[in-house]
Structures are given as C-alpha cells and as structure tokens.
Design a protein around this motif. Structure first.
Motif, PDB file in Angstrom:
ATOM      1  N   GLY A  12      -4.921  12.550  -0.583  1.00 35.91           N
ATOM      2  CA  GLY A  12      -5.298  11.146  -0.742  1.00 35.91           C
ATOM      3  C   GLY A  12      -6.733  10.910  -0.336  1.00 35.91           C
ATOM      4  O   GLY A  12      -7.141  11.277   0.761  1.00 35.91           O
ATOM      5  N   GLY A  14      -8.362   7.798  -0.239  1.00 37.13           N
ATOM      6  CA  GLY A  14      -8.727   6.427   0.122  1.00 37.13           C
ATOM      7  C   GLY A  14      -9.593   6.513   1.373  1.00 37.13           C
ATOM      8  O   GLY A  14     -10.015   7.599   1.787  1.00 37.13           O
ATOM      9  N   ARG A  36      -5.660  12.083  -7.284  1.00 35.66           N
ATOM     10  CA  ARG A  36      -5.601  12.104  -8.760  1.00 35.66           C
ATOM     11  C   ARG A  36      -6.701  11.227  -9.354  1.00 35.66           C
ATOM     12  O   ARG A  36      -7.015  11.324 -10.539  1.00 35.66           O
ATOM     13  CB  ARG A  36      -4.220  11.649  -9.239  1.00 35.66           C
ATOM     14  N   ARG A  37      -7.263  10.361  -8.535  1.00 37.56           N
ATOM     15  CA  ARG A  37      -8.347   9.499  -9.011  1.00 37.56           C
ATOM     16  C   ARG A  37      -9.624   9.801  -8.230  1.00 37.56           C
ATOM     17  O   ARG A  37      -9.611  10.596  -7.296  1.00 37.56           O
ATOM     18  CB  ARG A  37      -7.956   8.034  -8.832  1.00 37.56           C
ATOM     19  N   THR A  43      -6.138   1.166  -3.065  1.00 30.32           N
ATOM     20  CA  THR A  43      -6.144   0.070  -2.077  1.00 30.32           C
ATOM     21  C   THR A  43      -7.519  -0.068  -1.434  1.00 30.32           C
ATOM     22  O   THR A  43      -7.974  -1.175  -1.134  1.00 30.32           O
ATOM     23  CB  THR A  43      -5.090   0.331  -0.978  1.00 30.32           C
ATOM     24  N   SER A  44      -8.163   1.060  -1.215  1.00 29.90           N
ATOM     25  CA  SER A  44      -9.461   1.038  -0.533  1.00 29.90           C
ATOM     26  C   SER A  44     -10.579   0.487  -1.420  1.00 29.90           C
ATOM     27  O   SER A  44     -11.681   0.261  -0.943  1.00 29.90           O
ATOM     28  CB  SER A  44      -9.815   2.453  -0.055  1.00 29.90           C
ATOM     29  N   ALA A  48     -10.859  -6.794   0.989  1.00 29.03           N
ATOM     30  CA  ALA A  48     -11.884  -7.828   1.203  1.00 29.03           C
ATOM     31  C   ALA A  48     -13.134  -7.286   1.896  1.00 29.03           C
ATOM     32  O   ALA A  48     -14.072  -8.046   2.154  1.00 29.03           O
ATOM     33  CB  ALA A  48     -11.286  -8.985   1.999  1.00 29.03           C
ATOM     34  N   ILE A  50     -13.785  -6.320   4.905  1.00 27.48           N
ATOM     35  CA  ILE A  50     -14.112  -6.799   6.255  1.00 27.48           C
ATOM     36  C   ILE A  50     -13.904  -5.679   7.262  1.00 27.48           C
ATOM     37  O   ILE A  50     -12.856  -5.018   7.268  1.00 27.48           O
ATOM     38  CB  ILE A  50     -13.242  -8.021   6.621  1.00 27.48           C
ATOM     39  N   ILE A 224      -0.875  15.345  -7.042  1.00 29.49           N
ATOM     40  CA  ILE A 224      -0.154  16.135  -6.029  1.00 29.49           C
ATOM     41  C   ILE A 224       1.344  16.021  -6.320  1.00 29.49           C
ATOM     42  O   ILE A 224       1.883  14.912  -6.399  1.00 29.49           O
ATOM     43  CB  ILE A 224      -0.460  15.606  -4.607  1.00 29.49           C
ATOM     44  N   GLY A 274      -1.033  -7.340  -2.531  1.00 28.98           N
ATOM     45  CA  GLY A 274      -2.027  -8.406  -2.557  1.00 28.98           C
ATOM     46  C   GLY A 274      -2.854  -8.298  -3.829  1.00 28.98           C
ATOM     47  O   GLY A 274      -2.903  -7.233  -4.463  1.00 28.98           O
ATOM     48  N   TYR A 275      -3.499  -9.404  -4.195  1.00 27.53           N
ATOM     49  CA  TYR A 275      -4.266  -9.464  -5.441  1.00 27.53           C
ATOM     50  C   TYR A 275      -5.701  -9.901  -5.153  1.00 27.53           C
ATOM     51  O   TYR A 275      -5.946 -10.561  -4.148  1.00 27.53           O
ATOM     52  CB  TYR A 275      -3.638 -10.500  -6.384  1.00 27.53           C
ATOM     53  N   GLY A 350      -3.056  -4.501  -5.302  1.00 22.65           N
ATOM     54  CA  GLY A 350      -2.915  -3.338  -4.419  1.00 22.65           C
ATOM     55  C   GLY A 350      -1.762  -3.559  -3.466  1.00 22.65           C
ATOM     56  O   GLY A 350      -1.110  -4.608  -3.478  1.00 22.65           O
ATOM     57  N   PRO A 353       0.009  -0.707   2.993  1.00 23.94           N
ATOM     58  CA  PRO A 353       1.165   0.071   3.486  1.00 23.94           C
ATOM     59  C   PRO A 353       1.478  -0.304   4.931  1.00 23.94           C
ATOM     60  O   PRO A 353       0.629  -0.185   5.802  1.00 23.94           O
ATOM     61  CB  PRO A 353       0.657   1.518   3.390  1.00 23.94           C
ATOM     62  N   ILE A 380      -5.630  -3.670   7.797  1.00 23.75           N
ATOM     63  CA  ILE A 380      -6.941  -3.337   8.374  1.00 23.75           C
ATOM     64  C   ILE A 380      -7.302  -1.866   8.175  1.00 23.75           C
ATOM     65  O   ILE A 380      -8.013  -1.284   8.982  1.00 23.75           O
ATOM     66  CB  ILE A 380      -6.989  -3.730   9.870  1.00 23.75           C
ATOM     67  N   THR A 383     -11.035  -1.060   7.870  1.00 25.67           N
ATOM     68  CA  THR A 383     -11.644  -1.059   9.208  1.00 25.67           C
ATOM     69  C   THR A 383     -11.281   0.208   9.972  1.00 25.67           C
ATOM     70  O   THR A 383     -12.131   0.841  10.603  1.00 25.67           O
ATOM     71  CB  THR A 383     -11.127  -2.287  10.008  1.00 25.67           C
TER      72      THR A 383
END
Ligand SMILES: Cc1cc2nc3c(=O)[nH]c(=O)nc-3n(C[C@H](O)[C@H](O)[C@H](O)COP(=O)(O)OP(=O)(O)OC[C@H]3O[C@@H](n4cnc5c(N)ncnc54)[C@H](O)[C@@H]3O)c2cc1C
Length: 414
Positions: A12, A14, A36-37, A43-44, A48, A50, A224, A274-275, A350, A353, A380, A383
């Motif tokens: 992964g 991210g 894979r991307r 998600t990352s 937002a 922050i 994977i 979340g969107y 996204g 988790p 978070i 962060t």
C-alpha cells in the motif's frame, strides 16, 4: 519469482505505506513498496489536507451521546448510516459506542497526542527534503459555529490547553478579520493556530514516494493477491510476480482487513466514507485556511485546483454505490460562507479506515513473526502517517519507536 529476498515489502502506497517505506529505508533496510495505483491515489489523495495538531479527541467521545438522537434520524449531514451494514456490523457499532465514555477518552487523547506530535515533526522535515515545502501553509485551521456555541468552543479549547496545544477563541469580528473574504455567518470560532495544511495531499504523498525512490527504495505497481508465511520470511504474491521478504507491512488503508483474513485475523475495521467536491475559486474571494463548519458538518479547504468541500461520515460497506445526499446537502451551505464558481472534476469518494476505539493498529501481528500492521488511521491518517511509518521501521529494527505505541498494539483486537 524473484530470488532476491528484501528486508521489507510494504503493501500500500498511501501516506501510511509511503511513510513506512521511507522510514525503513532511512534505517538502511532494503524496501519494496507495492500498490496497484500510483502512490497517494486513494484515501490519501482526497482528504482535506489538514496536518492537525489538535485532533486528539476521537470521534467516539462522550459528546457523541447527546448528538445520537439527531444522528438516528439518518438525515443529518454529519452522519448517514446504512441499516443493513449496521446490523451486520452490530459488534463494531457497540464497541465504537462503548468507547464514548469519559474514562476511555482521555487515555486515547493522550495516545493520539503522542502520535500526532511525532508525526508533525516528521512532516516538517520530510516536506522540505521532498521538495514540496511550497505546498504547506502555516495558517492554522478554523473551526466555526453559526450558533452561539461559546461553551462548546471553550470545552474544546480546555482539552487542547490541557495537552499544551494553542488555540484562540474568536467572535464574529475576529473571524472576519482572520478570513476577510467570507460572509459573516459564524458567531464563534476556534482557531487551531498550531495546525498547518497542504494544497494537494496526493502530491505530497507522491513527493514523499519520490524521496523514498531517491533514497534507493523500489516502487512497484502491481495488484497484491496474498501474503504467505514461510520458514524464513514471507512470499508476497502479486498479479505479475512473487516477492520474497523478511518482513511484510500491511498498510492498505481501508483494504487492510481483506489480506489478513486468510491468515485467521478478523480485524474489526469499519469504513467512515466521505466525499469531496472541488469548485473554481473566485480569486477575489480566496480562503486563507481550512474552515470546519461545525453546525453544517463539512469542511472547506483552499486547494491547488480550487475550493475543496468535504462531507461528514457515511457508515456503510466500503464498496457500496455512492450516495451524494450528504455532499449535496452541504454544497449550498458552503456557498453561504464564501463565493465560488462551478464544480471542477467529478465528486470524489473515499473511506476512512476506523477501528472501534478510533486508534490505528501500529505494531506486530500477534501470531506471525515478521508481519507488521499499520492501518486504521481514521480521520487523521494524512497527519499521522509519517510517525506510524517511523514507529514500524523502528520496531522492525528492534529500536524504540518515537512515541508510546502501547495503545496502538494490534493484539488489542486480534
Ligand atoms: C473526506 C476525507 C477527509 C479527510 N481529511 C483529512 C485531513 O484533513 N487530515 C488528515 O490527517 N486525514 C484526513 N482524512 C483521513 C486520511 O485521508 C486517511 O486516514 C489516510 O489517507 C489513510 O491513508 P492510508 O495510507 O492508510 O490509506 P490509502 O491512502 O487508502 O492507501 C491504501 C493504498 O492501498 C492500495 N491497495 C489496496 N488494496 C490493494 C491491493 N490488493 N493491491 C495493491 N494495492 C492495494 C490502494 O491503492 C491505496 O493506494 C480524511 C479522509 C476523508 C475520507
């Protein structure tokens, strides 16, 4: 199958996986990072941006109980929940709620404070080394209330002060002075002054990934399929190859539980979906910092592409079809705050988790040597990614992590 055995294969890319990979490379380990991307595409990418010093209070804190009646209507912008999912995951829901009591909140806040503090130091260092310092803004984060919520703001400030985190209580005039381009809809504000933000979280993750590659790490774009324990390490089965490794780190964000199931681990991981929508900014009406509209339950952040509006939480299956109800509801509210133009690009979705105590898993898998877990960073993760990575890298090397990881032990759930 490659005959070369790596010290570490990180699953992964991210913010968490990239951070693990870079920190492990800094420890002198040979590392392959697989996704894979491209790094920072899930998600990352869509968060937002922050880098929050003050997000120490988990979402399941005692104030959840007073909010619950309005959430049960399933019409609130802060939370939508799927009834079928909730029944199938009643165990997660009960454990999540059971943590929302005072005696379970302070210890988790202390644990998160340690993780966040260590992580922000790393971000400050890495973002410069990665050549992405132009993306960071040290302008704080404004939480603002349309209602007369002075008491709520003061309660939040008291908790921050207890942990030595600076904030400023603002009235309507002070908010206007701070954000001259917004309309005067907010009565009360709390400026998290020690919080920074970035104008493109996905680009920051990519910059960290490039820094990892520049330090001699290998990035591989493959799907994977599984991880298989052997006598002297692990086989990582990809769609196009099999890798051998002494250590495997699962940093697959919301996909982490899937790969662990065949090994007998049932991870209680939920998806707080979340969107976001991005809008053409009006250059004469720019925002200086991210704003959290506490009563409207949305966030607005100035990004490279425009103003990014992010929604509250949707509790449902990770891959269930999108429902735009929440983001549709908050878009007009965001337009009440600041003038902006038409939508740029598609609506993004996204999944944060989240484990029932809202703390990530950072540490060894209890029943398999050389298997490390680094996921569940909930609201978070952008962060907290770097210190999550640094802790895993230190533990692999048998060194002390940069903060107290006791509360994050995977063995608390599996
Ligand atoms: C709307 C929203 C706003 C947010 N705002 C903030 C914020 O302002 N600040 C903050 O700190 N956090 C925020 N977050 C939370 C943060 O985005 C996440 O906690 C964090 O991005 C999780 O990172 P990750 O590396 O664990 O997961 P991811 O970024 O999802 O990375 C997991 C990776 O695993 C890969 N993968 C999965 N399965 C496979 C497979 N089988 N084969 C190969 N690759 C695979 C995926 O492609 C992906 O790249 C927000 C989240 C959302 C949804």
């Amino acid at each position: 199958m490659s005959d070369k055995k790596m010290d570490v294969v990180v699953l992964g890319a991210g913010i968490v996986g990239v951070s693990v990979a870079y920190a492990a490379r800094q420890q002198g380990l040979s590392v392959v990072l697989v996704d894979r991307r491209e790094p920072g595409s899930e998600t990352s990418y869509g968060n937002a941006g922050i880098l929050s010093s003050g997000s120490i209070s988990p979402l399941n804190n005692p104030s959840l109980w007073s909010a619950l009646p309005k959430y049960l209507t399933n019409r609130h912008a802060a939370l939508r929940w799927n009834i079928g999912w909730s029944l199938r995951n009643a165990d997660w829901v009960i454990r999540f709620l059971a943590n929302a009591i005072p005696s379970h909140t302070k210890p988790r806040a202390a644990a998160l404070h340690g993780l966040i503090g260590a992580s922000l130091k790393l971000h400050q260092d890495w973002i410069v080394k990665a050549g992405a310092a132009n993306r960071i803004r040290e302008t704080g984060w404004l939480k603002a209330w349309r209602s007369d919520a002075v008491e709520a703001a003061m309660r939040e400030q008291a908790l921050l002060t207890e942990f030595g985190i600076e904030s400023q209580l603002l009235d309507r005039q002070a908010i206007s002075a701070l954000e001259p381009n917004i309309l005067p809809v907010y009565k009360v504000g709390l400026l998290h002054s020690q919080t920074a933000s970035v104008d493109s979280p996905g680009s920051v993750v990519k910059a960290y990934a490039n820094m990892f590659a520049g330090a001699g790490g290998e990035i591989r774009q493959s799907d994977i399929k599984s991880i298989v324990p052997g006598d002297e390490g692990w086989r990582v089965v990809l769609d196009d190859a099999t890798l051998l490794a002494r250590h495997v780190v699962v940093a697959l964000g919301p996909w982490s539980a899937d790969i662990l199931r065949p090994l007998g681990y049932r991870v209680p991981l939920a998806f707080e979906r979340g969107y976001h929508r991005e809008f053409k900014p009006n250059p004469a009406r720019s925002l200086q910092r991210p704003i959290h509209d506490a009563d409207g339950s949305f966030l607005m952040t100035p990004m490279e592409q425009g103003i990014r509006v992010t929604s509250g939480v949707e509790l449902t299956d990770r891959d269930a079809p999108s429902s735009f109800a929440q983001i549709d509801a908050v878009e007009p509210m965001a337009r009440e705050v600041v003038e902006f133009g038409e939508q740029v690009g598609d609506t993004w979705r996204g999944a944060r988790p989240t484990l029932p105590d809202s703390l990530p898993m950072i540490g060894p898998a209890p029943r398999h040597a050389g298997l490390w877990l680094a996921f569940g960073n909930q609201h978070i993760g952008f962060t907290t990614g770097p210190a999550t990575g640094a802790a895993i890298a230190a533990m692999i090397k048998g060194m002390p992590p940069p903060f107290d990881v006791t509360a994050f032990a995977p063995s608390r759930y599996i």
